[in-house]
Design an enzyme around this catalytic site. Structure first.
Site, PDB file in Angstrom:
ATOM      1  N   GLU A  99       0.782  -1.078  -0.122  1.00  0.00           N
ATOM      2  CA  GLU A  99      -0.131   0.043  -0.033  1.00  0.00           C
ATOM      3  C   GLU A  99       0.834   1.303   0.238  1.00  0.00           C
ATOM      4  O   GLU A  99       0.341   2.329   0.402  1.00  0.00           O
ATOM      5  CB  GLU A  99      -0.885   0.246   1.342  1.00  0.00           C
ATOM      6  CG  GLU A  99      -1.902  -1.229   1.106  1.00  0.00           C
ATOM      7  CD  GLU A  99      -3.148  -0.798   1.949  1.00  0.00           C
ATOM      8  OE1 GLU A  99      -4.312  -0.467   1.600  1.00  0.00           O
ATOM      9  OE2 GLU A  99      -2.727  -0.922   3.366  1.00  0.00           O
ATOM     10  N   HIS A 107      -5.114   0.578  10.894  1.00  0.00           N
ATOM     11  CA  HIS A 107      -6.102   0.103  10.894  1.00  0.00           C
ATOM     12  C   HIS A 107      -6.544   0.302  12.404  1.00  0.00           C
ATOM     13  O   HIS A 107      -7.264  -0.900  12.866  1.00  0.00           O
ATOM     14  CB  HIS A 107      -6.031  -1.419  10.465  1.00  0.00           C
ATOM     15  CG  HIS A 107      -5.370  -1.739   9.399  1.00  0.00           C
ATOM     16  ND1 HIS A 107      -4.644  -2.784   9.081  1.00  0.00           N
ATOM     17  CD2 HIS A 107      -5.247  -0.967   8.121  1.00  0.00           C
ATOM     18  CE1 HIS A 107      -3.952  -2.719   7.801  1.00  0.00           C
ATOM     19  NE2 HIS A 107      -4.464  -1.562   7.072  1.00  0.00           N
ATOM     20  N   HIS A 131     -11.946  -0.589   6.029  1.00  0.00           N
ATOM     21  CA  HIS A 131     -10.116  -1.012   6.081  1.00  0.00           C
ATOM     22  C   HIS A 131      -9.419  -0.301   7.363  1.00  0.00           C
ATOM     23  O   HIS A 131      -9.075  -0.854   8.098  1.00  0.00           O
ATOM     24  CB  HIS A 131      -9.720  -0.334   4.875  1.00  0.00           C
ATOM     25  CG  HIS A 131      -8.297  -0.583   4.643  1.00  0.00           C
ATOM     26  ND1 HIS A 131      -7.950  -0.288   3.343  1.00  0.00           N
ATOM     27  CD2 HIS A 131      -7.245  -0.920   5.245  1.00  0.00           C
ATOM     28  CE1 HIS A 131      -6.360  -0.443   3.282  1.00  0.00           C
ATOM     29  NE2 HIS A 131      -6.153  -0.658   4.646  1.00  0.00           N
TER      30      HIS A 131
END
Ligand code: MN
Length: 244
Positions: free
Chosen positions: A77, A98, A168
Site C-alpha cells: 500500500e 487500521h 479498512h
C-alpha cells in the site's frame, strides 16, 4: 542519496511509537518526505512497524517505486503515501493504520468522525470517508495497491488531516513527522471517546473555531508527547527484540 542517519532513526522511532500507542499492529506504516529530495519519500520495507530500525528504511520515487534498484520487498500500500505527497505539497509525513476505534466511523454512513475534545481539533468539521468501491468495484481486497487507487484516496482526503477508509482503516497526514504521529494517536483516541459519548447521547462537538484554535495551541506542544512516547518506545520489549 540517503538522508542523514538521524532522519532514519527518527522515522524508526515513529514506527515504534505508533505500535506502543496502539495505532499500528503487525500492519500499518508511516512515511516521511525525503528532507533533501521533496519528491521522494522514506518508508520501511514490508515488515511489522514495531520491528523497524533505521536500516529497514527504503527510499521511493514520486511513483512509489523503490529507488536505486533496492531489491527489498516494499509495502503493497505504498501508493497511499506517494499519491498524497503528489497532491499535498504541505504534507511531510503520512500514517496509514487500521487502528480499531476509528473503523466503525468508516462503516456507519450516518455517523461522522468529529472532534470531541481539544486534542483532536485537527479533525476540524469532520473526516471524509473513502469508498473503494467507487474505483475498484465490489470484489477488491480493500487494499490501495496501485497509483490509481492511491490518487482516488488522496482526492478523498482533500485538505483534511484524516481520511477514513471504509471497511479498512484510516490515513492521517501532518506537516511534520511528529505532527502526523500526534494526529494518528489522537484520531484513535477521539474515535474511542466519540464512540463512548454516542452510547450516552448526542455529543456536543468542538465548533470550527474551537477546533482551529486548539489545533494551533497543540502544534506548539508536539514535542512534549513525542519525547515521552519516544522514551517509552526505547525501553519497550519490542525495542529490545530489535536490538538482539
Ligand atoms: Mn491497510
Amino acid at each position: 542519496m540517503p538522508p542523514d542517519r538521524a532522519v532514519l532513526e527518527e522515522l524508526a522511532t515513529a514506527n515504534r511509537i505508533l505500535f506502543q500507542q496502539g495505532v499500528v499492529d503487525g500492519f500499518g506504516h508511516v512515511s516521511m518526505r525525503h528532507p533533501d529530495h521533496p519528491d521522494h519519500f522514506l518508508l520501511a520495507r514490508s515488515m511489522a512497524p514495531a520491528m523497524v530500525t533505521a536500516d529497514d528504511i527504503m527510499q521511493f520515487d514520486p511513483d512509489s517505486e523503490p529507488t536505486d534498484s533496492d531489491p527489498r520487498r516494499p509495502y503493497l500500500e505504498r501508493f497511499i503515501h506517494g499519491e498524497i505527497y503528489r497532491i499535498r505539497p504541505d504534507v511531510a509525513a503520512v500514517v496509514h493504520s487500521h487502528s480499531p476505534s476509528v473503523v466503525p466511523f468508516g462503516i456507519v454512513p450516518t455517523v461522522t468522525l468529529r472532534p470531541v475534545f481539544h486534542m483532536s481539533g485537527f479533525l476540524g468539521q469532520g473526516a471524509p470517508v473513502f469508498e473503494i468501491r467507487c474505483c475498484a468495484g465490489d470484489s477488491s481486497d480493500m487494499l490501495i495497491r496501485d497509483r490509481t487507487l492511491g490518487a482516488a484516496l488522496a482526492v478523498s482526503l482533500g485538505e483534511h488531516a484524516t481520511v477514513l477508509m471504509r471497511g479498512h482503516g484510516s490515513t492521517v497526514v501532518g506537516q511534520t513527522l511528529r505532527q502526523a504521529v500526534f494526529r494518528a494517536v489522537y484520531t484513535e483516541v477521539n474515535a474511542r471517546l466519540q464512540g463512548d459519548a454516542l452510547r450516552l447521547g448526542e455529543p456536543t462537538y468542538l465548533s470550527p473555531g474551537e477546533a482551529a484554535a486548539s489545533t494551533q495551541t497543540n502544534n506548539g506542544q508536539l514535542n512534549r508527547s513525542w519525547d515521552m512516547w519516544a522514551a517509552q518506545a526505547a525501553s519497550s520489549p519490542s525495542s529490545s527484540i530489535v536490538k538482539e
